[in-house]
Design a protein around this motif. Structure first.
Motif, mmCIF file in Angstrom:
data_model
loop_
_atom_site.group_PDB
_atom_site.id
_atom_site.type_symbol
_atom_site.label_atom_id
_atom_site.label_comp_id
_atom_site.label_asym_id
_atom_site.label_seq_id
_atom_site.Cartn_x
_atom_site.Cartn_y
_atom_site.Cartn_z
ATOM 1 N N LYS A 166 29.725 28.721 38.127
ATOM 2 C CA LYS A 166 30.985 28.780 38.864
ATOM 3 C C LYS A 166 31.289 30.227 39.226
ATOM 4 O O LYS A 166 31.388 31.107 38.349
ATOM 5 N N VAL A 167 31.437 30.491 40.517
ATOM 6 C CA VAL A 167 31.653 31.853 41.000
ATOM 7 C C VAL A 167 33.050 32.324 40.623
ATOM 8 O O VAL A 167 34.040 31.612 40.824
ATOM 9 N N GLY A 168 33.118 33.510 40.049
ATOM 10 C CA GLY A 168 34.387 34.075 39.609
ATOM 11 C C GLY A 168 34.759 33.719 38.194
ATOM 12 O O GLY A 168 35.655 34.330 37.614
ATOM 13 N N TYR A 221 30.297 27.687 43.881
ATOM 14 C CA TYR A 221 29.238 27.614 42.868
ATOM 15 C C TYR A 221 27.946 28.197 43.406
ATOM 16 O O TYR A 221 27.730 28.268 44.624
ATOM 17 N N PHE A 222 27.089 28.601 42.468
ATOM 18 C CA PHE A 222 25.740 29.060 42.807
ATOM 19 C C PHE A 222 24.756 28.302 41.928
ATOM 20 O O PHE A 222 24.898 28.264 40.703
ATOM 21 N N LYS A 223 23.766 27.660 42.553
ATOM 22 C CA LYS A 223 22.741 26.909 41.823
ATOM 23 C C LYS A 223 21.435 27.684 41.826
ATOM 24 O O LYS A 223 21.055 28.281 42.829
ATOM 25 N N THR A 224 20.715 27.627 40.707
ATOM 26 C CA THR A 224 19.421 28.279 40.622
ATOM 27 C C THR A 224 18.499 27.513 39.679
ATOM 28 O O THR A 224 18.908 27.125 38.586
ATOM 29 N N ASN A 225 17.265 27.271 40.137
ATOM 30 C CA ASN A 225 16.277 26.563 39.330
ATOM 31 C C ASN A 225 14.891 27.173 39.501
ATOM 32 O O ASN A 225 14.462 27.467 40.625
ATOM 33 N N ASP A 226 14.203 27.356 38.390
ATOM 34 C CA ASP A 226 12.830 27.871 38.357
ATOM 35 C C ASP A 226 12.699 29.258 38.969
ATOM 36 O O ASP A 226 11.650 29.614 39.498
#
Length: 233
Positions: A166-168, A221-226
């Motif tokens: 969650k951004v912020g 939001y920011f998503k990140t995988n691998d």
């Protein structure tokens, strides 16, 4: 990918989508689940809910979120408005993409009933709407309600496989860099909400090598995988 119920239908590695076009499902539920071209989503990297299967922890992002009481379990099918109230929920500490969730417009179990779904590693935020009829969860850590007024101490680095931040609150806005990504396996996504629909996507990419992305203060939001660990430039 997890093998829990239906798989996130749109989770195809290698499809790069720019702007508001997603590699994953739209809100009509016919093309798959969450917005994103890879296997899952998450937030506050390894933090687990107080009533979940694991103990709380700071995680790789450096932030140490407050423990919360679970709203409902990570395994089950819940009627929206009866078993589960509309709102935004979070599950943390999931491994290997085996956590599967699904928003559905009815209890038929048919493909057309899907509104959004995902297989999750790390953390996921999901907004359950009042118009949803069923929320399914399989192999996930317990879900906790998210207070939209809650404040956090945003970190300046994050686990590249931590999922959804969650951004912020979990992560500070700014420009981040991730290195050492191979074979287009690194996937990132900027989103405007936790609906996981087609319109949720602001921008996304599958990356080989070094990845650089600017997270805006207006992003939700920011998503990140691998990916490798992200560090603020």
């Amino acid at each position: 990918m997890g093998m829990k119920a239906k798989v996130a239908l749109g989770a195809v590695v290698g499809i790069v989508v720019i702007g508001a076009v997603s590699a994953n499902a739209g809100s009509d539920g016919k093309d798959g689940g969450s917005g994103g071209g890879h296997k899952g989503s998450s937030a506050s990297a390894e933090h687990r809910s107080g009533a979940g299967k694991g103990s709380g922890g700071a995680g790789k992002s450096g932030a140490k979120p407050e423990k919360k009481k679970a709203a409902f379990g990570g395994d089950g099918e819940y009627r929206v408005g009866t078993d589960v109230k509309p709102g935004t929920y979070r599950t943390t500490g999931n491994d290997d993409g085996m956590c599967y969730w699904e928003r559905a417009k009815d209890a038929s179990g048919e493909l057309d009933s899907l509104l959004a779904n995902d297989n999750v590693s790390g953390t996921s935020y999901v907004t359950v709407k009042a118009t949803d009829k069923l929320f399914k969860s399989s192999g996930c850590e317990d879900w906790e309600a998210v207070d939209p007024r809650a404040k956090g101490t945003p970190a300046s680095s994050m686990d590249g496989d931590g999922g959804m931040f969650k951004v912020g609150t979990d992560i500070a806005p700014g420009t981040y860099r991730s290195t050492g990504n191979g074979d287009d396996s690194c996937y990132w996504e900027r989103t405007k909400d936790a609906d996981h629909g087609l319109d949720s996507i602001i921008a996304n990419n599958n990356v080989t090598g070094t990845a650089v992305v600017t997270i805006s203060p207006s992003d939700a939001y920011f998503k990140t995988n691998d990916c490798g660990t992200w560090k603020k430039a």
